[in-house]
Design a protein around this motif. Structure first.
Motif, PDB file in Angstrom:
ATOM      1  N   VAL A  57       0.863  -1.179   0.000  1.00 20.74           N
ATOM      2  CA  VAL A  57       0.000   0.000   0.000  1.00 20.74           C
ATOM      3  C   VAL A  57       0.895   1.222   0.000  1.00 20.74           C
ATOM      4  O   VAL A  57       1.653   1.450   0.956  1.00 20.74           O
ATOM      5  CB  VAL A  57      -0.928   0.030   1.232  1.00 20.74           C
ATOM      6  CG1 VAL A  57      -1.788   1.294   1.214  1.00 20.74           C
ATOM      7  CG2 VAL A  57      -1.809  -1.207   1.281  1.00 20.74           C
ATOM      8  N   GLY A  58       0.852   1.995  -1.068  1.00 17.09           N
ATOM      9  CA  GLY A  58       1.656   3.202  -1.142  1.00 17.09           C
ATOM     10  C   GLY A  58       1.074   4.321  -0.304  1.00 17.09           C
ATOM     11  O   GLY A  58      -0.109   4.290   0.076  1.00 17.09           O
ATOM     12  N   CYS A  59       1.885   5.340  -0.028  1.00 16.86           N
ATOM     13  CA  CYS A  59       1.414   6.474   0.764  1.00 16.86           C
ATOM     14  C   CYS A  59       0.384   7.294   0.012  1.00 16.86           C
ATOM     15  O   CYS A  59      -0.457   7.967   0.606  1.00 16.86           O
ATOM     16  CB  CYS A  59       2.593   7.360   1.178  1.00 16.86           C
ATOM     17  SG  CYS A  59       3.303   8.330  -0.193  1.00 16.86           S
ATOM     18  N   GLY A  60       0.446   7.242  -1.334  1.00 13.33           N
ATOM     19  CA  GLY A  60      -0.533   7.925  -2.168  1.00 13.33           C
ATOM     20  C   GLY A  60      -0.215   9.359  -2.496  1.00 13.33           C
ATOM     21  O   GLY A  60      -0.869   9.970  -3.349  1.00 13.33           O
ATOM     22  N   THR A  61       0.798   9.914  -1.858  1.00 11.28           N
ATOM     23  CA  THR A  61       1.079  11.337  -2.067  1.00 11.28           C
ATOM     24  C   THR A  61       2.481  11.631  -2.599  1.00 11.28           C
ATOM     25  O   THR A  61       2.711  12.713  -3.130  1.00 11.28           O
ATOM     26  CB  THR A  61       0.895  12.112  -0.750  1.00 11.28           C
ATOM     27  OG1 THR A  61       1.774  11.563   0.244  1.00 11.28           O
ATOM     28  CG2 THR A  61      -0.552  12.010  -0.260  1.00 11.28           C
ATOM     29  N   CYS A  62       3.411  10.710  -2.461  1.00 14.14           N
ATOM     30  CA  CYS A  62       4.792  10.975  -2.909  1.00 14.14           C
ATOM     31  C   CYS A  62       4.871  10.959  -4.434  1.00 14.14           C
ATOM     32  O   CYS A  62       3.936  10.550  -5.137  1.00 14.14           O
ATOM     33  CB  CYS A  62       5.753   9.952  -2.314  1.00 14.14           C
ATOM     34  SG  CYS A  62       5.581   8.285  -3.015  1.00 14.14           S
TER      35      CYS A  62
ATOM     36  N   LEU B 213       7.901   1.617  -5.524  1.00 15.21           N
ATOM     37  CA  LEU B 213       9.054   2.468  -5.216  1.00 15.21           C
ATOM     38  C   LEU B 213       8.740   3.518  -4.168  1.00 15.21           C
ATOM     39  O   LEU B 213       9.591   4.361  -3.871  1.00 15.21           O
ATOM     40  CB  LEU B 213       9.568   3.134  -6.496  1.00 15.21           C
ATOM     41  CG  LEU B 213      10.016   2.178  -7.610  1.00 15.21           C
ATOM     42  CD1 LEU B 213      10.538   2.968  -8.808  1.00 15.21           C
ATOM     43  CD2 LEU B 213      11.085   1.209  -7.116  1.00 15.21           C
ATOM     44  N   CYS B 214       7.545   3.484  -3.600  1.00 13.71           N
ATOM     45  CA  CYS B 214       7.177   4.421  -2.542  1.00 13.71           C
ATOM     46  C   CYS B 214       8.051   4.169  -1.319  1.00 13.71           C
ATOM     47  O   CYS B 214       8.128   3.045  -0.812  1.00 13.71           O
ATOM     48  CB  CYS B 214       5.703   4.237  -2.182  1.00 13.71           C
ATOM     49  SG  CYS B 214       5.174   5.171  -0.713  1.00 13.71           S
ATOM     50  N   ALA B 215       8.710   5.210  -0.845  1.00 14.05           N
ATOM     51  CA  ALA B 215       9.623   5.064   0.306  1.00 14.05           C
ATOM     52  C   ALA B 215       8.866   4.809   1.602  1.00 14.05           C
ATOM     53  O   ALA B 215       9.450   4.329   2.587  1.00 14.05           O
ATOM     54  CB  ALA B 215      10.487   6.312   0.440  1.00 14.05           C
ATOM     55  N   ASP B 216       7.582   5.119   1.622  1.00  9.90           N
ATOM     56  CA  ASP B 216       6.800   4.964   2.844  1.00  9.90           C
ATOM     57  C   ASP B 216       5.662   3.962   2.648  1.00  9.90           C
ATOM     58  O   ASP B 216       4.642   4.034   3.332  1.00  9.90           O
ATOM     59  CB  ASP B 216       6.221   6.327   3.267  1.00  9.90           C
ATOM     60  CG  ASP B 216       5.742   6.329   4.709  1.00  9.90           C
ATOM     61  OD1 ASP B 216       6.378   5.648   5.539  1.00  9.90           O
ATOM     62  OD2 ASP B 216       4.740   6.999   5.001  1.00  9.90           O
ATOM     63  N   LYS B 217       5.835   3.011   1.723  1.00  5.38           N
ATOM     64  CA  LYS B 217       4.761   2.051   1.485  1.00  5.38           C
ATOM     65  C   LYS B 217       4.637   1.086   2.662  1.00  5.38           C
ATOM     66  O   LYS B 217       5.598   0.832   3.394  1.00  5.38           O
ATOM     67  CB  LYS B 217       5.000   1.280   0.182  1.00  5.38           C
ATOM     68  CG  LYS B 217       6.134   0.275   0.209  1.00  5.38           C
ATOM     69  CD  LYS B 217       6.207  -0.463  -1.132  1.00  5.38           C
ATOM     70  CE  LYS B 217       7.359  -1.471  -1.129  1.00  5.38           C
ATOM     71  NZ  LYS B 217       7.436  -2.203  -2.417  1.00  5.38           N
ATOM     72  N   LYS B 218       3.432   0.545   2.805  1.00  4.99           N
ATOM     73  CA  LYS B 218       3.152  -0.419   3.862  1.00  4.99           C
ATOM     74  C   LYS B 218       3.201  -1.819   3.262  1.00  4.99           C
ATOM     75  O   LYS B 218       2.564  -2.091   2.246  1.00  4.99           O
ATOM     76  CB  LYS B 218       1.768  -0.150   4.456  1.00  4.99           C
ATOM     77  CG  LYS B 218       1.387  -1.057   5.613  1.00  4.99           C
ATOM     78  CD  LYS B 218       0.082  -0.618   6.259  1.00  4.99           C
ATOM     79  CE  LYS B 218      -1.118  -0.936   5.388  1.00  4.99           C
ATOM     80  NZ  LYS B 218      -2.400  -0.693   6.091  1.00  4.99           N
ATOM     81  N   VAL B 219       3.962  -2.716   3.894  1.00  3.33           N
ATOM     82  CA  VAL B 219       4.079  -4.093   3.416  1.00  3.33           C
ATOM     83  C   VAL B 219       3.937  -5.039   4.608  1.00  3.33           C
ATOM     84  O   VAL B 219       4.203  -4.659   5.755  1.00  3.33           O
ATOM     85  CB  VAL B 219       5.427  -4.345   2.700  1.00  3.33           C
ATOM     86  CG1 VAL B 219       5.528  -3.531   1.420  1.00  3.33           C
ATOM     87  CG2 VAL B 219       6.602  -4.046   3.619  1.00  3.33           C
TER      88      VAL B 219
END
Length: 341
Positions: free
Chosen positions: A87-92, A102-108
Motif C-alpha cells: 500500500v503506497g502512501c498515495g502522495t509521494c 518504489l514508494c519510500a513509505d509504502k506499507k508491506v
C-alpha cells in the motif's frame, strides 16, 4: 489466533496474538494458503536489508473473507480472494506516477505497519484485494503474487519479442518463462545448476536449458540465436551472473535484473558500454501487473497448478516449509503452507 514469527536466525516460533481489527475500508481474510518466498528466506537467514527478527513472515496469500468493513462494497463474507501486499502512501512522487513499489513509505506485510501473512487471519484494504475464480484452487491463487513479479519484470522491458535468456530457473525464473512464452518470446533459453529446474523449464516450454557450472552459457546462447539474446533476465545471484548476462546479450540488447542480490559482486561494466546494452531493474510489481497476473490465473490463460511442488500442512510447520526452500533437500519450484482447509 496463531502467527508464525521468525525470532532468530533460522528459528520460527508459533505464538498466540490478537486477531487484526479491520478498518471501514478493509476486509478480514482467513488464510487458506500462504507461499514461501525467496525474500522470506532473507529474513529467515538474517540477511534481509530492512526486516529484522522478531517478525511475522509471509505476503503471498489466498483465503476467504470472514468480515468486511462498513465501507466495503466489492466483497462479502465467503468470497475467495488474494491480496496485492503493498500500500503506497498515495502522495509521494512515485505514488503519483503510479510506481507504488518504489514508494519510500509504502506499507508491506511483516513490518510494524502490517501483520505478516503467516497468521491465521490477515487484514487488507479492499482496493488491493482481488477475487479468485471458484474454479481456481487456493494453492494456484497464491501464485498471483510471484506471477505479478514475473509480469512486471517482462513488461518493464522495452524488448517485446525475440530471443530471451533467463538466468536462474527458481520460482520467479519459471514464472517469467511461463509469462514470456505466453507473450510470444522465442526462443527462450534458461539456466540453472539444479537438474530438476532445468527439466521443469524444458517441460514448460524452454527451447534449451543449460547448467552454468558445466556449459559455456554465452557460447551456447550464440549457437542458438546467432548473435545473442534480445533480452536477458537475471533471476539468480551467482558472483558472475551480471557478466554472464552481458555476454549472452546481443549488441544493443537488454538486460533486466529481478534477483535480490544483496551482497557485492564483481561486474565488468565496460561490456554495457561497448555493446550499448540497456540495463534495468524490476522491483516487485505495480497494481496493473498484479491485476494482469490475477486475470491470467482466473481465466486459465496460464495453467500453473504443477508449479506448486510442496504443500506443508499447518502453521506449526512453517519452519519446515522455510527449510524446504532454503536447503532444497528435494526438487522444489514453489512451497506453500496450508493454513486451513
Amino acid at each position: 489466533m496463531k502467527a508464525a514469527f521468525v525470532t532468530d536466525v533460522e528459528t520460527v516460533e508459533v505464538k498466540e496474538i490478537e486477531r487484526p481489527v479491520i478498518s471501514d475500508t478493509e476486509v478480514l481474510i482467513r488464510a487458506k494458503t500462504v507461499g514461501v518466498c525467496g525474500s522470506d528466506l532473507h529474513l529467515f537467514r538474517g540477511t534481509h536489508p530492512f526486516r529484522h527478527a522478531p517478525a511475522i513472515l509471509g505476503h503471498e496469500i489466498a483465503g476467504e473473507v470472514v468480515e468486511t468493513g462498513s465501507a466495503v462494497t466489492k466483497f462479502k463474507v465467503g468470497d475467495r480472494v488474494t491480496v496485492e501486499p503493498q500500500v503506497g502512501c498515495g502522495t509521494c512522487e512515485m505514488c503519483r506516477r503510479g510506481f507504488v513499489s518504489l514508494c519510500a513509505d509504502k506499507k508491506v506485510p511483516g513490518t510494524t505497519k502490517w501483520i505478516g501473512a503467516f497468521s491465521e487471519y490477515f487484514n487488507a484494504e479492499e482496493r488491493i484485494t482481488y477475487p479468485l475464480s471458484d474454479e481456481i484452487s487456493y494453492e494456484t491463487g497464491t501464485l498471483a503474487e510471484p506471477l505479478a513479479v514475473a509480469v512486471h519484470t517482462v513488461n518493464h522491458a522495452r524488448t517485446k519479442s525475440g530471443a530471451l535468456v533467463i538466468l536462474g530457473a527458481g520460482t520467479i525464473g519459471q514464472l517469467i518463462l511461463a509469462f514470456a512464452k505466453w507473450k510470444g518470446y522465442s526462443p527462450i533459453i534458461v539456466t540453472d545448476t539444479a537438474e530438476f529446474n532445468r527439466e521443469f523449464a524444458l517441460k514448460h516450454g524452454a527451447a534449451a536449458a543449460f547448467n552454468p557450472l558445466e556449459q559455456d552459457v554465452p557460447a551456447e546462447v550464440k549457437k542458438l540465436t546467432g548473435v545473442g539474446a534480445d533480452l536477458v533476465i537475471v533471476a539468480a545471484g551467482a558472483d558472475n551472473i551480471l557478466d554472464q548476462a552481458c555476454q549472452c546479450a546481443r549488441k544493443c540488447g537488454e538486460v533486466g535484473i529481478v534477483a535480490m542480490i544483496t551482497s557485492k559482486i564483481p561486474f565488468y561494466s565496460y561490456a554495457v558500454v561497448f555493446n550499448e546494452i540497456d540495463l534495468y531493474g524490476a522491483m516487485c510489481y505495480e497494481p496493473k501487473d498484479f491485476a494482469e497476473a490475477v486475470d491470467l490465473i482466473n481465466s486459465r490463460k496460464l495453467e500453473l497448478e504443477d508449479y506448486v511442488t510442496q504443500v506443508v500442512d499447518g502453521i506449526e510447520r512453517t519452519q519446515e516449509g522455510l527449510e524446504l526452500l532454503s536447503r532444497k533437500t528435494e526438487p522444489v519450484v514453489k512451497v506453500l503452507i496450508r493454513m486451513a482447509e
